[in-house]
Write a protein that holds these residues in place. Structure first.
Motif, PDB file in Angstrom:
ATOM      1  N   ILE A  48       0.826  -1.202   0.000  1.00  0.00           N
ATOM      2  CA  ILE A  48       0.000   0.000   0.000  1.00  0.00           C
ATOM      3  C   ILE A  48       0.862   1.254   0.000  1.00  0.00           C
ATOM      4  CG2 ILE A  48      -1.643   1.330   1.392  1.00  0.00           C
ATOM      5  CD1 ILE A  48      -2.853  -1.350   2.271  1.00  0.00           C
ATOM      6  N   SER A  49       1.970   1.236   0.735  1.00  0.00           N
ATOM      7  CA  SER A  49       2.863   2.398   0.764  1.00  0.00           C
ATOM      8  C   SER A  49       3.413   2.710  -0.612  1.00  0.00           C
ATOM      9  CB  SER A  49       4.014   2.149   1.745  1.00  0.00           C
ATOM     10  OG  SER A  49       3.529   2.004   3.055  1.00  0.00           O
ATOM     11  N   ILE A  50       3.813   1.654  -1.331  1.00  0.00           N
ATOM     12  CA  ILE A  50       4.347   1.848  -2.676  1.00  0.00           C
ATOM     13  C   ILE A  50       3.285   2.403  -3.604  1.00  0.00           C
ATOM     14  CG2 ILE A  50       5.272   0.651  -4.711  1.00  0.00           C
ATOM     15  CD1 ILE A  50       6.640  -1.281  -2.765  1.00  0.00           C
ATOM     16  N   LEU A  51       2.064   1.859  -3.532  1.00  0.00           N
ATOM     17  CA  LEU A  51       0.998   2.301  -4.418  1.00  0.00           C
ATOM     18  C   LEU A  51       0.572   3.728  -4.103  1.00  0.00           C
ATOM     19  CD1 LEU A  51      -1.189  -0.923  -4.627  1.00  0.00           C
ATOM     20  CD2 LEU A  51       0.276   0.046  -6.384  1.00  0.00           C
ATOM     21  N   LEU A  52       0.572   4.105  -2.830  1.00  0.00           N
ATOM     22  CA  LEU A  52       0.234   5.485  -2.483  1.00  0.00           C
ATOM     23  C   LEU A  52       1.275   6.448  -3.028  1.00  0.00           C
ATOM     24  CD1 LEU A  52      -1.044   5.141   1.199  1.00  0.00           C
ATOM     25  CD2 LEU A  52      -2.387   5.624  -0.859  1.00  0.00           C
ATOM     26  N   ALA A  53       2.528   6.041  -3.018  1.00  0.00           N
ATOM     27  CA  ALA A  53       3.576   6.890  -3.587  1.00  0.00           C
ATOM     28  C   ALA A  53       3.383   7.049  -5.087  1.00  0.00           C
ATOM     29  CB  ALA A  53       4.955   6.295  -3.294  1.00  0.00           C
ATOM     30  N   VAL A  54       2.977   5.966  -5.750  1.00  0.00           N
ATOM     31  CA  VAL A  54       2.717   6.030  -7.187  1.00  0.00           C
ATOM     32  C   VAL A  54       1.531   6.928  -7.477  1.00  0.00           C
ATOM     33  CG1 VAL A  54       1.947   4.680  -9.175  1.00  0.00           C
ATOM     34  CG2 VAL A  54       3.742   3.784  -7.689  1.00  0.00           C
ATOM     35  N   LEU A  55       0.481   6.825  -6.627  1.00  0.00           N
ATOM     36  CA  LEU A  55      -0.708   7.647  -6.839  1.00  0.00           C
ATOM     37  C   LEU A  55      -0.414   9.134  -6.664  1.00  0.00           C
ATOM     38  CD1 LEU A  55      -3.341   5.444  -4.998  1.00  0.00           C
ATOM     39  CD2 LEU A  55      -3.370   6.034  -7.422  1.00  0.00           C
ATOM     40  N   ALA A  56       0.594   9.458  -5.877  1.00  0.00           N
ATOM     41  CA  ALA A  56       0.940  10.859  -5.671  1.00  0.00           C
ATOM     42  C   ALA A  56       1.469  11.508  -6.931  1.00  0.00           C
ATOM     43  CB  ALA A  56       1.972  10.985  -4.555  1.00  0.00           C
ATOM     44  N   LEU A  57       2.035  10.711  -7.819  1.00  0.00           N
ATOM     45  CA  LEU A  57       2.512  11.251  -9.087  1.00  0.00           C
ATOM     46  C   LEU A  57       1.338  11.405 -10.037  1.00  0.00           C
ATOM     47  CD1 LEU A  57       5.772   9.174  -9.583  1.00  0.00           C
ATOM     48  CD2 LEU A  57       5.596  11.577  -8.939  1.00  0.00           C
ATOM     49  N   GLN A  58       1.002  12.622 -10.386  1.00  0.00           N
ATOM     50  CA  GLN A  58      -0.190  12.889 -11.179  1.00  0.00           C
ATOM     51  C   GLN A  58       0.028  12.631 -12.665  1.00  0.00           C
ATOM     52  OE1 GLN A  58      -3.345  13.758  -9.906  1.00  0.00           O
ATOM     53  NE2 GLN A  58      -2.168  12.875  -8.236  1.00  0.00           N
ATOM     54  N   GLY A  59       1.255  12.706 -13.129  1.00  0.00           N
ATOM     55  CA  GLY A  59       1.478  12.472 -14.548  1.00  0.00           C
ATOM     56  C   GLY A  59       2.935  12.640 -14.882  1.00  0.00           C
ATOM     57  N   CYS A  60       3.327  12.047 -15.970  1.00  0.00           N
ATOM     58  CA  CYS A  60       4.682  12.236 -16.455  1.00  0.00           C
ATOM     59  C   CYS A  60       4.615  12.183 -17.974  1.00  0.00           C
ATOM     60  CB  CYS A  60       5.626  11.179 -15.902  1.00  0.00           C
ATOM     61  SG  CYS A  60       5.161   9.487 -16.315  1.00  0.00           S
ATOM     62  N   GLY A  61       5.562  12.815 -18.609  1.00  0.00           N
ATOM     63  CA  GLY A  61       5.497  12.850 -20.063  1.00  0.00           C
ATOM     64  C   GLY A  61       6.809  13.260 -20.675  1.00  0.00           C
ATOM     65  N   VAL A  62       6.885  13.056 -21.970  1.00  0.00           N
ATOM     66  CA  VAL A  62       8.056  13.424 -22.762  1.00  0.00           C
ATOM     67  C   VAL A  62       7.572  14.207 -23.969  1.00  0.00           C
ATOM     68  CG1 VAL A  62      10.048  12.599 -24.049  1.00  0.00           C
ATOM     69  CG2 VAL A  62       9.276  11.333 -22.046  1.00  0.00           C
ATOM     70  N   ARG A  63       8.224  15.320 -24.251  1.00  0.00           N
ATOM     71  CA  ARG A  63       7.883  16.109 -25.434  1.00  0.00           C
ATOM     72  C   ARG A  63       9.163  16.620 -26.073  1.00  0.00           C
ATOM     73  NH1 ARG A  63       5.507  21.424 -22.116  1.00  0.00           N
ATOM     74  NH2 ARG A  63       6.040  20.547 -20.095  1.00  0.00           N
ATOM     75  N   SER A  64       9.083  16.866 -27.337  1.00  0.00           N
ATOM     76  CA  SER A  64      10.229  17.379 -28.069  1.00  0.00           C
ATOM     77  C   SER A  64      10.438  18.855 -27.746  1.00  0.00           C
ATOM     78  CB  SER A  64      10.008  17.198 -29.575  1.00  0.00           C
ATOM     79  OG  SER A  64      10.939  17.951 -30.320  1.00  0.00           O
ATOM     80  N   ILE A  65      11.679  19.311 -27.815  1.00  0.00           N
ATOM     81  CA  ILE A  65      11.945  20.738 -27.640  1.00  0.00           C
ATOM     82  C   ILE A  65      11.338  21.536 -28.788  1.00  0.00           C
ATOM     83  CG2 ILE A  65      14.037  20.434 -26.282  1.00  0.00           C
ATOM     84  CD1 ILE A  65      15.627  20.919 -28.875  1.00  0.00           C
ATOM     85  N   SER A  66      11.025  20.865 -29.893  1.00  0.00           N
ATOM     86  CA  SER A  66      10.404  21.542 -31.036  1.00  0.00           C
ATOM     87  C   SER A  66       8.885  21.520 -30.968  1.00  0.00           C
ATOM     88  CB  SER A  66      10.869  20.883 -32.347  1.00  0.00           C
ATOM     89  OG  SER A  66      12.266  21.011 -32.493  1.00  0.00           O
ATOM     90  N   ASP A  67       8.334  20.866 -29.954  1.00  0.00           N
ATOM     91  CA  ASP A  67       6.888  20.824 -29.729  1.00  0.00           C
ATOM     92  C   ASP A  67       6.667  20.913 -28.221  1.00  0.00           C
ATOM     93  OD1 ASP A  67       4.151  20.537 -30.275  1.00  0.00           O
ATOM     94  OD2 ASP A  67       4.253  18.359 -30.085  1.00  0.00           O
ATOM     95  N   SER A  68       7.133  22.014 -27.643  1.00  0.00           N
ATOM     96  CA  SER A  68       7.233  22.117 -26.189  1.00  0.00           C
ATOM     97  C   SER A  68       6.106  22.905 -25.548  1.00  0.00           C
ATOM     98  CB  SER A  68       8.579  22.758 -25.812  1.00  0.00           C
ATOM     99  OG  SER A  68       8.721  24.033 -26.425  1.00  0.00           O
ATOM    100  N   GLY A  69       5.013  23.142 -26.275  1.00  0.00           N
ATOM    101  CA  GLY A  69       3.878  23.853 -25.699  1.00  0.00           C
ATOM    102  C   GLY A  69       3.233  23.071 -24.577  1.00  0.00           C
ATOM    103  N   TYR A  70       2.526  23.773 -23.696  1.00  0.00           N
ATOM    104  CA  TYR A  70       1.890  23.146 -22.537  1.00  0.00           C
ATOM    105  C   TYR A  70       0.639  22.382 -22.941  1.00  0.00           C
ATOM    106  CZ  TYR A  70      -0.704  22.589 -18.190  1.00  0.00           C
ATOM    107  OH  TYR A  70      -1.409  22.065 -17.137  1.00  0.00           O
ATOM    108  N   GLN A  71       0.503  21.190 -22.368  1.00  0.00           N
ATOM    109  CA  GLN A  71      -0.740  20.436 -22.467  1.00  0.00           C
ATOM    110  C   GLN A  71      -1.016  19.824 -21.116  1.00  0.00           C
ATOM    111  OE1 GLN A  71      -1.156  17.624 -25.621  1.00  0.00           O
ATOM    112  NE2 GLN A  71      -0.990  19.147 -27.227  1.00  0.00           N
ATOM    113  N   ALA A  72      -2.249  19.944 -20.661  1.00  0.00           N
ATOM    114  CA  ALA A  72      -2.600  19.479 -19.324  1.00  0.00           C
ATOM    115  C   ALA A  72      -2.349  17.996 -19.156  1.00  0.00           C
ATOM    116  CB  ALA A  72      -4.069  19.803 -19.018  1.00  0.00           C
ATOM    117  N   GLU A  73      -2.570  17.231 -20.215  1.00  0.00           N
ATOM    118  CA  GLU A  73      -2.361  15.786 -20.156  1.00  0.00           C
ATOM    119  C   GLU A  73      -1.109  15.428 -20.927  1.00  0.00           C
ATOM    120  OE1 GLU A  73      -4.213  13.685 -18.398  1.00  0.00           O
ATOM    121  OE2 GLU A  73      -5.359  15.395 -17.679  1.00  0.00           O
ATOM    122  N   ALA A  74       0.019  16.010 -20.561  1.00  0.00           N
ATOM    123  CA  ALA A  74       1.258  15.842 -21.326  1.00  0.00           C
ATOM    124  C   ALA A  74       1.747  14.406 -21.317  1.00  0.00           C
ATOM    125  CB  ALA A  74       2.345  16.757 -20.759  1.00  0.00           C
TER     126      ALA A  74
END
Length: 281
Positions: A48-74
């Motif tokens: 449960i401790s591990i899963l709660l730590a994972v749940l704390a991370l809301q999102g992660c993403g990778v984008r190109s420096i040539s397409d670096s505009g903000y998106q809420a669901e990156a």
């Protein structure tokens, strides 16, 4: 269209949370006929401790420096942020590599024996290409212009991306009186994590301006320096640069873009410094 499809590795673990059976507060090990099992509660607690730590991370993403505009669901199957972004150049087309070509051992030996020392004296003319962008970022141009004469060139992929593109780039550079071609690629990696104030961020107006999310971002670059006359090249990647920034719901986009701009400026300045130190000194 060459888009990066990003996986969602956390979802499998998060779904597994629903399969965990609740731990009964009654200690059955104290009842007659039940053997004591001290490992079971600890195992559940660790999971449960591990899963709660994972749940704390809301999102992660990778984008190109040539397409670096903000998106809420990156971090969720990100689509290009603007119509000019058509994907990235590949090393194969930039360096003139034909993956399916038959290569003799003699050709490899000849290339090694005719290798020349790479140099880029200050004041030299350089064709600058940012992979995926119609023109390089201003901060990169400014960083290089402090040491070289820069000719900006498009990095938008065209055609099928075959090896003939490399020869066309070298010809264009020669006509522009550029001795070297500098091509660089870059990605921005982000991870968002809730702060303790997230619980009140839904409150109108007030909650919207309270920092409730921390975003960690890092930029990673790689570059290839190509000799126009011979086609020889060298490549290297500087160390990634990282930054952490807090934002509120109403400032999320602006905070993200400020963070992108800061990281780009720092990374480009360090890349320009590394090029001068490696090839001009």
């Amino acid at each position: 269209m060459r888009n990066h499809i990003l996986s969602e590795p956390y979802f499998t673990n998060i779904r597994a949370l629903g399969k965990l059976k609740p731990v009964n507060t009654l200690n059955h090990s104290l009842l007659p006929g039940h053997a004591m099992n001290t490992h079971m509660p600890l195992r559940y607690a660790a999971t449960i401790s591990i899963l709660l730590a994972v749940l704390a991370l809301q999102g992660c993403g990778v984008r190109s420096i040539s397409d670096s505009g903000y998106q809420a669901e990156a971090g969720r199957l990100r689509q290009p942020g603007h119509s000019l972004y058509k994907g990235e150049l590949t090393e194969f087309e930039v360096l003139g590599v034909k993956p399916t070509a038959s290569v003799a051992q003699e050709e490899i030996q000849h290339a090694l024996e005719n290798r020349q020392q790479f140099s880029l004296p200050k004041g030299s003319s350089v064709m600058l290409i940012q992979s995926g962008a119609i023109m390089p970022d201003d901060s990169m141009i400014q960083a290089l212009e402090a040491h070289y004469r820069v000719a900006a060139f498009s990095g938008i992929p065209v055609g099928q991306g075959d090896a003939s593109h490399a020869a066309a780039l070298r010809l264009a550079a020669a006509k522009g009186n550029c001795a070297k071609i500098l091509v660089y690629w870059g990605i921005l990696e982000t991870a968002q994590k809730d702060m303790s104030t997230k619980a009140v961020s839904w409150v109108p107006i007030v909650g919207g301006i309270i920092p409730d999310e921390s975003q960690e971002m890092r930029i990673r670059l790689k570059m290839a320096l190509i000799d126009v006359a011979t086609g020889q090249w060298e490549a290297f990647s500087p160390k990634p640069i990282q930054d952490t920034s807090a934002s509120a719901r109403y400032t999320r986009a602006s905070s993200d873009q400020q963070q992108v701009a800061v990281l780009k400026a720092r990374a480009y300045a360090e890349l320009a410094h590394a090029i001068v130190k490696k090839y001009a000194e």
